[in-house]
Design a protein around this motif. Structure first.
Motif, mmCIF file in Angstrom:
data_model
loop_
_atom_site.group_PDB
_atom_site.id
_atom_site.type_symbol
_atom_site.label_atom_id
_atom_site.label_comp_id
_atom_site.label_asym_id
_atom_site.label_seq_id
_atom_site.Cartn_x
_atom_site.Cartn_y
_atom_site.Cartn_z
ATOM 1 N N ASP A 102 -15.520 1.585 -16.930
ATOM 2 C CA ASP A 102 -15.983 0.218 -16.685
ATOM 3 C C ASP A 102 -17.362 0.202 -16.043
ATOM 4 O OD1 ASP A 102 -13.628 -0.678 -17.760
ATOM 5 O OD2 ASP A 102 -12.820 -1.502 -15.884
ATOM 6 N N ASP A 103 -17.602 1.141 -15.122
ATOM 7 C CA ASP A 103 -18.919 1.181 -14.480
ATOM 8 C C ASP A 103 -20.004 1.625 -15.459
ATOM 9 O OD1 ASP A 103 -20.208 0.748 -11.797
ATOM 10 O OD2 ASP A 103 -20.992 2.730 -12.324
ATOM 11 N N GLU A 104 -19.676 2.553 -16.363
ATOM 12 C CA GLU A 104 -20.651 2.972 -17.375
ATOM 13 C C GLU A 104 -21.013 1.812 -18.291
ATOM 14 O OE1 GLU A 104 -19.220 6.439 -19.430
ATOM 15 O OE2 GLU A 104 -19.142 7.603 -17.583
ATOM 16 N N VAL A 105 -20.031 1.009 -18.679
ATOM 17 C CA VAL A 105 -20.291 -0.167 -19.514
ATOM 18 C C VAL A 105 -21.183 -1.140 -18.759
ATOM 19 C CG1 VAL A 105 -19.207 -2.215 -20.529
ATOM 20 C CG2 VAL A 105 -18.212 0.039 -20.900
ATOM 21 N N ARG A 106 -20.868 -1.377 -17.495
ATOM 22 C CA ARG A 106 -21.674 -2.286 -16.677
ATOM 23 C C ARG A 106 -23.105 -1.780 -16.561
ATOM 24 N NH1 ARG A 106 -21.969 -3.180 -10.431
ATOM 25 N NH2 ARG A 106 -23.011 -5.175 -10.425
ATOM 26 N N GLU A 107 -23.258 -0.494 -16.286
ATOM 27 C CA GLU A 107 -24.593 0.098 -16.148
ATOM 28 C C GLU A 107 -25.367 -0.005 -17.458
ATOM 29 O OE1 GLU A 107 -27.719 1.709 -14.120
ATOM 30 O OE2 GLU A 107 -25.810 1.112 -13.267
ATOM 31 N N GLY A 108 -24.698 0.246 -18.581
ATOM 32 C CA GLY A 108 -25.354 0.142 -19.891
ATOM 33 C C GLY A 108 -25.796 -1.275 -20.186
ATOM 34 N N THR A 109 -24.975 -2.255 -19.817
ATOM 35 C CA THR A 109 -25.329 -3.660 -20.029
ATOM 36 C C THR A 109 -26.524 -4.044 -19.174
ATOM 37 O OG1 THR A 109 -23.031 -4.186 -20.521
ATOM 38 C CG2 THR A 109 -24.450 -6.028 -19.897
ATOM 39 N N GLU A 110 -26.542 -3.615 -17.912
ATOM 40 C CA GLU A 110 -27.668 -3.922 -17.035
ATOM 41 C C GLU A 110 -28.952 -3.276 -17.548
ATOM 42 O OE1 GLU A 110 -26.522 -2.722 -13.128
ATOM 43 O OE2 GLU A 110 -25.196 -4.432 -12.850
ATOM 44 N N THR A 111 -28.870 -2.036 -18.041
ATOM 45 C CA THR A 111 -30.042 -1.353 -18.586
ATOM 46 C C THR A 111 -30.570 -2.083 -19.809
ATOM 47 O OG1 THR A 111 -29.231 0.765 -17.775
ATOM 48 C CG2 THR A 111 -30.878 0.833 -19.526
ATOM 49 N N ARG A 112 -29.662 -2.490 -20.697
ATOM 50 C CA ARG A 112 -30.072 -3.211 -21.906
ATOM 51 C C ARG A 112 -30.763 -4.524 -21.540
ATOM 52 N NH1 ARG A 112 -27.632 -7.043 -24.199
ATOM 53 N NH2 ARG A 112 -25.581 -6.569 -23.400
ATOM 54 N N ILE A 113 -30.217 -5.247 -20.569
ATOM 55 C CA ILE A 113 -30.815 -6.510 -20.147
ATOM 56 C C ILE A 113 -32.199 -6.268 -19.546
ATOM 57 C CG2 ILE A 113 -30.616 -8.383 -18.445
ATOM 58 C CD1 ILE A 113 -27.562 -8.270 -18.995
ATOM 59 N N ARG A 114 -32.345 -5.236 -18.736
ATOM 60 C CA ARG A 114 -33.665 -4.910 -18.160
ATOM 61 C C ARG A 114 -34.660 -4.576 -19.256
ATOM 62 N NH1 ARG A 114 -30.589 -2.164 -14.119
ATOM 63 N NH2 ARG A 114 -30.881 -0.222 -15.248
ATOM 64 N N GLU A 115 -34.214 -3.813 -20.271
ATOM 65 C CA GLU A 115 -35.112 -3.458 -21.371
ATOM 66 C C GLU A 115 -35.516 -4.690 -22.173
ATOM 67 O OE1 GLU A 115 -33.002 -0.461 -23.530
ATOM 68 O OE2 GLU A 115 -33.509 1.103 -22.070
ATOM 69 N N GLU A 116 -34.572 -5.591 -22.398
ATOM 70 C CA GLU A 116 -34.897 -6.824 -23.124
ATOM 71 C C GLU A 116 -35.879 -7.673 -22.322
ATOM 72 O OE1 GLU A 116 -31.129 -8.665 -23.896
ATOM 73 O OE2 GLU A 116 -30.642 -7.251 -25.507
ATOM 74 N N ASP A 117 -35.679 -7.766 -21.020
ATOM 75 C CA ASP A 117 -36.608 -8.499 -20.167
ATOM 76 C C ASP A 117 -37.993 -7.867 -20.215
ATOM 77 O OD1 ASP A 117 -34.637 -10.253 -19.458
ATOM 78 O OD2 ASP A 117 -34.296 -9.390 -17.453
ATOM 79 N N TRP A 118 -38.033 -6.545 -20.194
ATOM 80 C CA TRP A 118 -39.298 -5.827 -20.223
ATOM 81 C C TRP A 118 -40.034 -6.112 -21.533
ATOM 82 C CZ3 TRP A 118 -41.018 -1.173 -22.816
ATOM 83 C CH2 TRP A 118 -42.179 -0.619 -22.269
ATOM 84 N N GLU A 119 -39.302 -6.077 -22.643
ATOM 85 C CA GLU A 119 -39.904 -6.349 -23.947
ATOM 86 C C GLU A 119 -40.444 -7.778 -24.033
ATOM 87 O OE1 GLU A 119 -40.591 -4.439 -26.557
ATOM 88 O OE2 GLU A 119 -39.738 -2.646 -25.644
ATOM 89 N N THR A 120 -39.727 -8.745 -23.503
ATOM 90 C CA THR A 120 -40.174 -10.139 -23.585
ATOM 91 C C THR A 120 -41.295 -10.433 -22.602
ATOM 92 O OG1 THR A 120 -38.468 -10.871 -22.048
ATOM 93 C CG2 THR A 120 -37.957 -11.004 -24.404
#
Length: 186
Positions: A147-165
């Motif tokens: 569950d923590d790995e999924v949470r960490e992956g989701t947070e990383t993806r959101i940060r990357e999307e924010d960075w791209e935008t």
């Protein structure tokens, strides 16, 4: 030719360990699947178990045996000398959760601890230690880790999307004026 060997005596010295990183469920709380979490600094049981047993001997009862799953431990000693006694170490490959350590005491019983990998970052370790020490927890050690790995992956993806935008990779090597003009469609 004659070879001479001197007799030497090797004395065992216990090297002081850094403070143990351990969180436990309160003794008066509702029981759950885990009794807490342990975050060792390495995968060396010879080095890590003395600090853990010192903390548990004082707070819980004299530790006599520990079992692990060999998946994450490269060397599993049969015995480890700790302060004042010896702890027997065993392992179960299929029968025991790979992210759990079982601690046994003749006087107190059994304690199941989530083992947080040493390489885990501090924020994730804090989340896991808190979750494992929650009273009445119904998640297994491996489920908490997943569950923590999924949470960490989701947070990383959101940060990357924010960075791209916000300019991200497409903005490399461009001046602030060029970036501003491109965002206005020029």
């Amino acid at each position: 030719m004659t070879a001479t060997m001197e007799r030497t005596t090797i004395t065992e010295r216990l090297v002081p360990s850094p403070p143990v990183r351990l969180s436990l469920v309160r003794a008066d709380s509702v029981p759950g699947l885990l009794d807490g979490a342990w975050w060792p600094r390495s995968r060396d049981l010879y080095r890590e178990l003395p600090a853990l047993t010192d903390a548990l001997d004082t707070a819980w009862g004299r530790v006599t045996r520990v079992t692990v799953n060999p998946t994450h431990w490269p060397v599993i000693p049969r015995k480890v000398r700790v302060t004042g006694h010896t702890v027997h170490v065993g392992w179960f490959a299929d029968e025991q959760d790979q992210n759990k350590l079982i601690v046994l005491s003749y006087t107190t019983g059994r304690m199941d601890l989530l083992v947080i990998p040493p390489e885990t970052d501090a924020a994730a370790a804090a989340r896991l230690m808190s979750a494992a020490a929650a009273p009445g927890g119904l998640l297994t050690a491996s489920r908490l880790m997943a569950d923590d790995e999924v949470r960490e992956g989701t947070e990383t993806r959101i940060r990357e999307e924010d960075w791209e935008t916000d300019g991200g990779a497409g903005s490399a090597g461009r001046s602030p004026v060029e970036l501003l003009d491109s965002s206005r469609g020029r």
